[in-house]
Structure formats: C-alpha cells, structure tokens
Design a protein around this motif. Structure first.
Motif, PDB file in Angstrom:
ATOM      1  N   GLU A 334      39.028  48.604  29.204  1.00 15.62           N
ATOM      2  CA  GLU A 334      39.936  49.744  29.350  1.00 15.62           C
ATOM      3  C   GLU A 334      40.511  49.871  30.756  1.00 15.62           C
ATOM      4  O   GLU A 334      41.552  50.517  30.934  1.00 15.62           O
ATOM      5  N   SER A 335      39.857  49.262  31.746  1.00 14.86           N
ATOM      6  CA  SER A 335      40.347  49.389  33.115  1.00 14.86           C
ATOM      7  C   SER A 335      39.915  48.182  33.937  1.00 14.86           C
ATOM      8  O   SER A 335      38.979  47.452  33.566  1.00 14.86           O
ATOM      9  N   ILE A 336      40.629  47.956  35.044  1.00 15.46           N
ATOM     10  CA  ILE A 336      40.332  46.850  35.949  1.00 15.46           C
ATOM     11  C   ILE A 336      40.255  47.390  37.368  1.00 15.46           C
ATOM     12  O   ILE A 336      41.158  48.104  37.819  1.00 15.46           O
ATOM     13  N   ASN A 337      39.188  47.030  38.044  1.00 16.91           N
ATOM     14  CA  ASN A 337      39.034  47.376  39.460  1.00 16.91           C
ATOM     15  C   ASN A 337      39.068  46.082  40.252  1.00 16.91           C
ATOM     16  O   ASN A 337      38.097  45.325  40.275  1.00 16.91           O
ATOM     17  N   MET A 375      47.300  47.079  42.189  1.00 20.63           N
ATOM     18  CA  MET A 375      47.774  46.292  43.316  1.00 20.63           C
ATOM     19  C   MET A 375      46.669  45.445  43.927  1.00 20.63           C
ATOM     20  O   MET A 375      46.911  44.328  44.399  1.00 20.63           O
ATOM     21  N   ASP A 376      45.429  45.948  43.902  1.00 17.60           N
ATOM     22  CA  ASP A 376      44.344  45.186  44.526  1.00 17.60           C
ATOM     23  C   ASP A 376      44.059  43.880  43.788  1.00 17.60           C
ATOM     24  O   ASP A 376      43.518  42.940  44.372  1.00 17.60           O
ATOM     25  N   VAL A 377      44.429  43.784  42.489  1.00 16.82           N
ATOM     26  CA  VAL A 377      44.278  42.523  41.771  1.00 16.82           C
ATOM     27  C   VAL A 377      45.221  41.475  42.353  1.00 16.82           C
ATOM     28  O   VAL A 377      44.839  40.328  42.601  1.00 16.82           O
ATOM     29  N   ALA A 378      46.477  41.869  42.577  1.00 15.52           N
ATOM     30  CA  ALA A 378      47.456  40.947  43.160  1.00 15.52           C
ATOM     31  C   ALA A 378      47.093  40.584  44.596  1.00 15.52           C
ATOM     32  O   ALA A 378      47.313  39.455  45.039  1.00 15.52           O
ATOM     33  N   MET A 379      46.527  41.517  45.329  1.00 12.31           N
ATOM     34  CA  MET A 379      46.139  41.246  46.720  1.00 12.31           C
ATOM     35  C   MET A 379      44.995  40.244  46.798  1.00 12.31           C
ATOM     36  O   MET A 379      44.931  39.432  47.725  1.00 12.31           O
ATOM     37  N   CYS A 380      44.093  40.287  45.807  1.00  9.41           N
ATOM     38  CA  CYS A 380      42.938  39.374  45.817  1.00  9.41           C
ATOM     39  C   CYS A 380      43.326  37.992  45.330  1.00  9.41           C
ATOM     40  O   CYS A 380      43.068  37.002  46.012  1.00  9.41           O
ATOM     41  N   PHE A 381      43.964  37.943  44.157  1.00 10.58           N
ATOM     42  CA  PHE A 381      44.216  36.649  43.514  1.00 10.58           C
ATOM     43  C   PHE A 381      45.658  36.205  43.801  1.00 10.58           C
ATOM     44  O   PHE A 381      46.563  36.385  42.979  1.00 10.58           O
ATOM     45  N   ARG A 382      45.848  35.609  44.941  1.00 13.15           N
ATOM     46  CA  ARG A 382      47.192  35.252  45.388  1.00 13.15           C
ATOM     47  C   ARG A 382      47.697  33.951  44.755  1.00 13.15           C
ATOM     48  O   ARG A 382      48.873  33.632  44.883  1.00 13.15           O
TER      49      ARG A 382
END
Length: 389
Positions: A334-337, A375-382
């Motif tokens: 249901e959610s992603i951190n 946004m933190d997903v995109a920041m981590c997995f470039r």
C-alpha cells in the motif's frame, strides 16, 4: 345398305373404346394402391446403429476399430546400411540419428556411430537396454514428449559417456536409477515424480542443470541430502510442484533457483547465507507474506534478479545494492518508503553514480499504489530506468 353403314359405325365405336381403355391402363390407375398390412406394435424400439457404426454389408468384412496410435512413419532411403528404417540419417551429420515425430512405440536399434539421438514426440512407453547395446558413444539423448513410464537401469550402463538427457513431458513416477555420473544436463520436467530417493544424484558432480519443473514433489519427497554431491550445479528448477517450504541442501554453487508456483509460506532468515553465488531467484505465485519473509532475508550481495510476484506481501523487503531487477507486482503493498528500502543512506554523496544502488527495473503493478512514487525512491535508485506501477 343401311345395315352395312350401321355395322361399320358400331365397329368404329368399339375400336375407339378399346384405345381409350389402353391409354388409361398405361397412365395412373383409377384405383388407389393397396397398402401393406400394418404390423401391431411390439413395445420394443427399433434397433438403431451406433454413431459411426452401420450394419455390415454382406460379403464385405467390417473395418477394424482405429488404434490409439497412428502408424509409424518411415524415413527416406539412407546410404548407411545400419540406419533404422523408422529414422533418417543425414550423410552430412553421420553421428546424428533423427527419429523424432515418427509415431514410434519403441526405441529402434541404435547404430554404434551415433552420438546424438533424437526420439522426441513419439509414443514410446518403455526404454529398454537392447536398443543401446552398441551405442556406447552416445552423448545426447532426447526422449521428450513420449509416454515413458519406465527406463531400464541397464540402459545407462551401456552409455556411460552420456552428457545430455532430456526426459521431460513423459509419465515417469520416479527418477531413473543409475544415471551416468558424467551427465551435465538432466531434464525431468512435466512428469509425475513425487519423491526422489536418497542417492539418486550421487556422484553426479558434473551436473550443471537439473530440471524438475511441473512434477508432484512435496516437502517429504525431498530429503536434506537429495542434492548432496552436485558440487557444480548452476540451475535448479523446482517450479510448479507442491512444496510448502524452501528446499533443503541446495548446493552452494547454484546461480539460478526457480521455485515459482508452489505453496511456500515462509523463508528461514539465514536461508541464502550459504548460497554465495545465487544471482537469480524466482518465487512467483507462492503464499509468501510479511510474516513468513524476514526483512533482510534477500540482502545478498550476489543477488541480481529477484521475482516475488503474485504473493501476499504488504511491504517491500530489504535488498542489497547490487540487485538490478525486482518484481513485486500483484501483492498487497500500500505504500513505499524510499528511505527505508534504500540499500545506502540517502545522505551519501555519490561522486560516482556507479557506486550507488544498481536497481534498474522495478515492477509494482497489481498492488494498492498510485503514481507518482515518492521522491526519495528516485533519489536513491538513480539507475532506475523502468518502473511499472
């Protein structure tokens, strides 16, 4: 004179009446045709022929019922005198014997010159040793898609140099015994194997591929030493069986482990620690939930492709920075951190992007998520180039 005329008139009238009567006799009769007497009903239904069956014609024999198998197909004439008539022998490939798609019921006698034997797509039900008496140089045998229920153990004593054995899509209930120790590929998928006896793969240290896909293997059918001795095994396929637990004793050399479409509910937290070369894991279509999956169980530096589709996961398990493909579609997420699942700290300064997490493909469709991703997903997995949500 009058008497003569009267007689002549009477004669003419008589002839005309005969002509009329004759014409009526040649046409449709005045009387209704007589009917045959009506039989009284007997209470029994008249016999009717069965579908596809008709009463035999006197003097002509009734055709025989068709058999279960079509007649064998003979190959073209060959320059090799030892070429079985049911097969074809190509002069440009004298070490190959092509007997596939010939409607064969048994294995023909194999010439001594044969290294490659193709017998797939036939109706063979048993493999006996007689046909292999002179075929001591066989390297490749394809018996896929037959009706094989039994393989004589003497067969493999006559072909000790065998490297590739394909027996998938048959009716085997057990692994053939006394397999050649030099085998490298063994395909036994789509059979009816429910148990593997101890020592079935003993001393087969050269085996690199073992395919047991789509059988009836349960947890009790696999012992802890089933795969012992397979020191060079690279691919182990146990997909589409009835396993509820992860198989024990998987060799440390395995790179690809396929366990799709079982009923696996949990994974021991240290299961992958000894599998230091394991790069591809497929656990799609199982019964995995957060309760049965320890949070860091997949945090293995060798893991490159992890597939967990069609399970019951509510959160994303942790994984190593070297993982490149992650399939989590059709779960209950249901959610992603991004901060929690990122293998490295988001505050790290990636002077070289190559030093960051390697994830390139992420599939999340079929969950309870809506775009956009945090946004933190995109920041981590470039390196992330493809996201399905």
């Amino acid at each position: 004179m009058r008497a003569v005329v009267g007689l002549w008139s009477a004669l003419t009238l008589f002839l005309l009446m005969e002509a009329v009567i004759a014409q009526r006799g040649e046409g449709t009769p005045d009387r209704k045709p007589t009917r045959k007497p009506h039989r009284r009903p007997t209470g029994r239904k008249p016999a009717t022929p069965k579908p596809g069956r008709w009463p035999p014609i006197p003097g002509i024999p009734e055709p025989q019922e068709p058999t279960d198998f079509p007649p064998p197909i003979f190959g073209p004439p060959s320059i090799f005198p030892d070429c079985p008539r049911e097969c074809s022998c190509d002069p440009s490939h004298p070490s190959a014997l092509n007997c596939e798609n010939r409607n064969l019921r048994k294995v023909p006698v194999i010439p001594a010159r044969t290294h490659y034997l193709y017998l797939q797509n036939n109706y063979i039900s048993e493999v006996t040793a007689e046909a292999f008496a002179n075929a001591t140089e066989l390297r490749w045998v394809n018996l896929a898609n037959n009706r094989i229920q039994r393989v004589d153990k003497e067969v493999f004593r006559k072909i000790p140099s065998l490297i590739y054995l394909y027996l998938q899509k048959n009716q085997l209930k057990q692994v053939p015994s006394e397999l050649p120790v030099g085998l490298e590929h063994l395909r036994l998928g789509r059979n009816r194997i429910s148990k593997i006896p101890p020592g079935a793969f003993q001393k087969m240290e050269h085996l690199v591929l073992l395919d047991l896909y789509h059988n009836q293997l349960s947890d009790s059918g696999l012992g802890k030493n089933t795969f012992k001795g397979l020191s060079h095994l690279i691919q182990l396929n146990l997909a589409r069986n009835v396993l509820k637990r992860m198989p024990a004793g998987v060799p440390a050399s395995v790179i690809q482990l396929f366990l799709d479409r079982n009923s696996i509910e949990d994974i021991p937290k240290d299961y992958f620690e000894s599998l230091v070369h394991l790069a591809f894991v497929r656990l799609n279509y199982n019964q995995l939930s957060d309760k049965g999956v320890p949070k860091a169980v997949f945090n293995s530096s060798a893991l490159v492709d992890l597939q967990l589709s069609h399970n019951q996961l509510a959160s994303i398990p942790l994984f190593n920075a070297h993982l490149e493909h992650l399939h989590l579609d059709h779960n209950s997420i249901e959610s992603i951190n991004g901060t929690q699942i990122c293998p490295q700290s988001l505050t790290s300064d990636y002077g070289d992007i190559a030093l960051g997490p390697k994830l390139r493909y992420l599939r999340l469709d079929g969950n309870h998520l809506s775009p956009p991703l945090p946004m933190d997903v995109a920041m981590c997995f470039r390196h992330l180039h493809s996201i399905v949500i």
